[in-house]
Motif scaffolding. Structure first.
Motif, PDB file in Angstrom:
ATOM      1  N   GLY A  41       0.827  -1.195   0.000  1.00  0.00           N
ATOM      2  CA  GLY A  41       0.000   0.000   0.000  1.00  0.00           C
ATOM      3  C   GLY A  41       0.860   1.243   0.000  1.00  0.00           C
ATOM      4  N   ALA A  42       0.454   2.236  -0.752  1.00  0.00           N
ATOM      5  CA  ALA A  42       1.237   3.467  -0.811  1.00  0.00           C
ATOM      6  C   ALA A  42       0.318   4.674  -0.688  1.00  0.00           C
ATOM      7  N   LEU A  43      -0.726   4.543   0.132  1.00  0.00           N
ATOM      8  CA  LEU A  43      -1.523   5.736   0.437  1.00  0.00           C
ATOM      9  C   LEU A  43      -0.634   6.666   1.245  1.00  0.00           C
ATOM     10  N   PHE A  44      -0.792   7.969   1.020  1.00  0.00           N
ATOM     11  CA  PHE A  44       0.017   8.913   1.772  1.00  0.00           C
ATOM     12  C   PHE A  44      -0.574   9.052   3.173  1.00  0.00           C
ATOM     13  N   PRO A  45       0.170   8.655   4.207  1.00  0.00           N
ATOM     14  CA  PRO A  45      -0.422   8.631   5.553  1.00  0.00           C
ATOM     15  C   PRO A  45      -0.777  10.020   6.085  1.00  0.00           C
ATOM     16  N   TRP A  46      -0.158  11.064   5.511  1.00  0.00           N
ATOM     17  CA  TRP A  46      -0.407  12.426   6.021  1.00  0.00           C
ATOM     18  C   TRP A  46      -1.597  13.079   5.336  1.00  0.00           C
TER      19      TRP A  46
ATOM     20  N   TYR B 236      -7.738   9.516   8.352  1.00  0.00           N
ATOM     21  CA  TYR B 236      -6.432   9.231   7.763  1.00  0.00           C
ATOM     22  C   TYR B 236      -6.359   7.740   7.481  1.00  0.00           C
TER      23      TYR B 236
ATOM     24  N   GLY C  74      -4.311   5.623   8.308  1.00  0.00           N
ATOM     25  CA  GLY C  74      -3.940   4.890   9.517  1.00  0.00           C
ATOM     26  C   GLY C  74      -5.102   4.614  10.452  1.00  0.00           C
ATOM     27  N   GLU C  75      -6.235   5.267  10.210  1.00  0.00           N
ATOM     28  CA  GLU C  75      -7.375   5.110  11.118  1.00  0.00           C
ATOM     29  C   GLU C  75      -8.350   4.031  10.661  1.00  0.00           C
TER      30      GLU C  75
ATOM     31  N   ARG D 224      -8.329   5.550  -5.484  1.00  0.00           N
ATOM     32  CA  ARG D 224      -7.360   6.597  -5.828  1.00  0.00           C
ATOM     33  C   ARG D 224      -6.767   6.342  -7.216  1.00  0.00           C
TER      34      ARG D 224
END
Lengths: 285, 274
Positions: free
Chosen positions: A106-111, A153, A155-156, A169
């Motif tokens: 996975g390469a979702l941007f965590p920020w 986010y 991460g959540e 995406r």
């Protein structure tokens, strides 16, 4: 029967045909040439879900990275809709929004929030207004059952949801091809089965060519129009299996007679190559 | 943060534990410091220290004294001056080293040779270099935070997941977009950590620098700072004031770090969810 499948794959989709011709990739770290891909030729019609099945470390990812434009090839050529991506005079493809990768980890941007992640591609392309982009992003999220997680986010949310966000995406870029690099490898089998149906649902709505790497045979047969079973390193197609189970599919397919027949047809070849890879001591990856 | 939230935080179980621990600590200290009066036997170490009750009395006398607050002000000024300069120079430098291989190759060896030199070893040299004492103290303070910030930013920016860059590239991000939207936010957590560690070192350094250099341009007294406050209390034989100075630095350092943590939390909201 197989012609029906091909028609099904191609009748609504006109773009995204990949032609991999005689591709060779030799890695040369420290002068010790390692052949990762060996004279590999694969033809993928537009709109097909093409499953690349092979043992770990056989060089499948090398092929995917070459299509995506993340590294060069040693010889051969890759075309997308007749246009040269890489080949003679152009060893490395330029990455583009017509070919989007869904990565293994996975390469979702965590920020960025899920919504901002999904809007990222179109925002970069700059063709639509911000309002249009976010409207589209919201409706795509709703279609994929992601409503309510817009402002979370990555991460959540659960890893299964994250994968779905990542696919949405990718689709926001209107790609011709989606490149999956074992995206469900880290998921447990129950989550996986839900993800497979979700992926097919998304696919039926937005038909694109799918180049999907896996070593999970059940996943490959359930999702794919076609299985390309690869040999252990160096990687080249060893056997092609047509999956003539009509789409749309759901999980009842898994227990069907035809599913088991195809499984049996493919299993021996896959096992043989896995054994070879095991004996050669290939590293995971 | 609203008041209810603040109150529940103040009276939470963890806060209560902390308060009880501090109270026990003060009791042991008080008994230890008065051991000679109480038991006719002076405890080692603790028996030599002024008791907390005396310290608080001495502190009470200082609260209304402007020169005590002037010491706080001077030390804060130096810490934030040096720290801000270290951020302004250190963060871009670390990022630039991370993205430019040529510059990295040229500068990193020098950086690594300079880095182990303790900031305090720079005190004599910086007194010679800089025209005023104030500048030399600020410079030494700057060094305290600078190396930590650079090394953290560099490490953070170099360890970015390559797939973030590939994904952004595929989606049509330009070099500038990749820097601004990927490299920078991906490095932010390291910037926050580097700053927090750097802030701690800055307080250590400023106090020592003030002691050594005699408290800045005005030669002590008004311009002294907390380090000089401790030193002049020692010279003047007021042991209670030494302890007051020490605790003051502890409190100042705590508030500086807390401020940074809050700011850092605001800058990296996605990390809260982990």
């Amino acid at each position: 029967m197989s012609t029906v499948i091909t028609e099904q794959a191609t009748d609504t989709v006109t773009e995204g045909a990949i032609r991999i011709e005689d591709v060779v990739k030799i890695y040369d770290p420290d002068g010790a040439a390692v052949m990762a891909v060996d004279h590999c030729s694969i033809d993928i019609p537009a709109g097909e879900i093409c499953m690349i099945v092979g043992p770990s470390g056989c060089g499948k990812t090398t092929l995917l990275n070459a299509i995506a434009g993340f590294h060069d090839i040693t010889s051969g050529s890759i075309h997308l809709d007749g246009e040269l991506l890489c080949g003679p005079g152009q060893p490395e493809a330029v990455p583009g929004s017509d070919r989007i990768v869904v990565f293994q980890n996975g390469a979702l941007f965590p920020w960025k929030t899920n919504l901002d992640n999904i809007a990222f591609g179109p925002m970069m392309a700059g063709k639509l207004s911000k309002q249009e982009i976010y409207d589209k992003a919201r409706s795509m999220m709703a279609d994929a059952g992601l409503s309510g997680t817009e402002n979370n986010y990555p991460g959540e949310v659960s890893s299964g949801l994250r994968r779905r966000v990542e696919i949405v995406r990718a689709l926001m870029n209107d790609p011709k091809v989606l490149l999956f690099d074992e995206p469900y490898r880290a998921l447990d089998s129950l989550t996986k089965s839900v993800m497979h149906e979700a992926l097919l649902e998304i696919y039926y709505r937005n038909k694109v060519t799918i180049f999907f790497i896996t070593h999970d045979l059940e996943e490959a047969i359930f999702l794919g129009h076609r299985l390309i079973i690869m040999s252990s390193r160096p990687c080249k197609p060893k056997k092609i299996v047509e999956v003539d189970i009509p789409h749309p599919r759901d999980y009842s397919v898994l227990t069907s007679q035809r599913f088991r027949e195809i499984m049996n047809e493919a299993k021996d070849v896959v096992h043989e190559e896995a054994q070879k890879a095991f004996d050669a001591g290939e590293k995971e990856g | 943060m609203n008041i209810k939230n603040f109150r529940s935080k103040l009276f939470s179980r963890a806060a209560l534990r902390g308060l009880i621990a501090i109270a026990i600590f003060l009791v042991i200290w008080e008994v230890g410091a008065r051991s000679e009066q109480l038991f006719g036997y002076r405890f080692p170490f603790l028996g030599l220290v002024p008791p907390p009750s005396d310290v608080f009395v001495s502190w009470g006398g200082l609260i209304g004294n402007p020169s005590y607050w002037q010491s706080w002000y001077m030390s804060f000024l130096r810490v934030f001056g040096g720290f801000t300069a270290a951020m302004i120079i250190g963060i871009p430098l670390g990022l630039f080293m991370a993205v430019n291989k040529t510059f990295y190759g040229m500068y990193f060896p020098t950086f690594e040779i300079m880095r182990p030199i303790p900031p305090l070893a720079w005190v004599p040299a910086s007194i010679i270099f800089w025209p005023t004492q104030e500048l030399s103290i600020a410079f030494v303070t700057f060094l305290g935070a600078f190396y930590t910030i650079v090394i953290n930013v560099l490490g953070g920016a170099r360890s970015i997941n390559k797939q973030y860059l590939q994904a952004a590239q595929s989606m049509g991000a330009s070099q500038w977009d990749i820097f601004r939207r990927i490299v920078l936010p991906a490095t932010l957590p390291s910037i926050v950590v580097g700053s927090a560690v750097g802030m701690g070192i800055t307080w250590e350094v400023v106090v020592a620098a003030e002691m050594i250099s005699g408290g800045g341009s005005s030669g002590g007294g008004e311009g002294g700072g907390l380090g000089f406050f401790i030193w002049s209390s020692y010279v003047g034989g007021s042991y209670e004031q030494i302890v007051v100075g020490m605790i003051s630095i502890g409190i100042a350092g705590y508030f500086s770090s807390e401020l940074l943590r809050q700011l850092g939390g605001l800058l990296t909201p996605w990390l809260k969810t982990r």
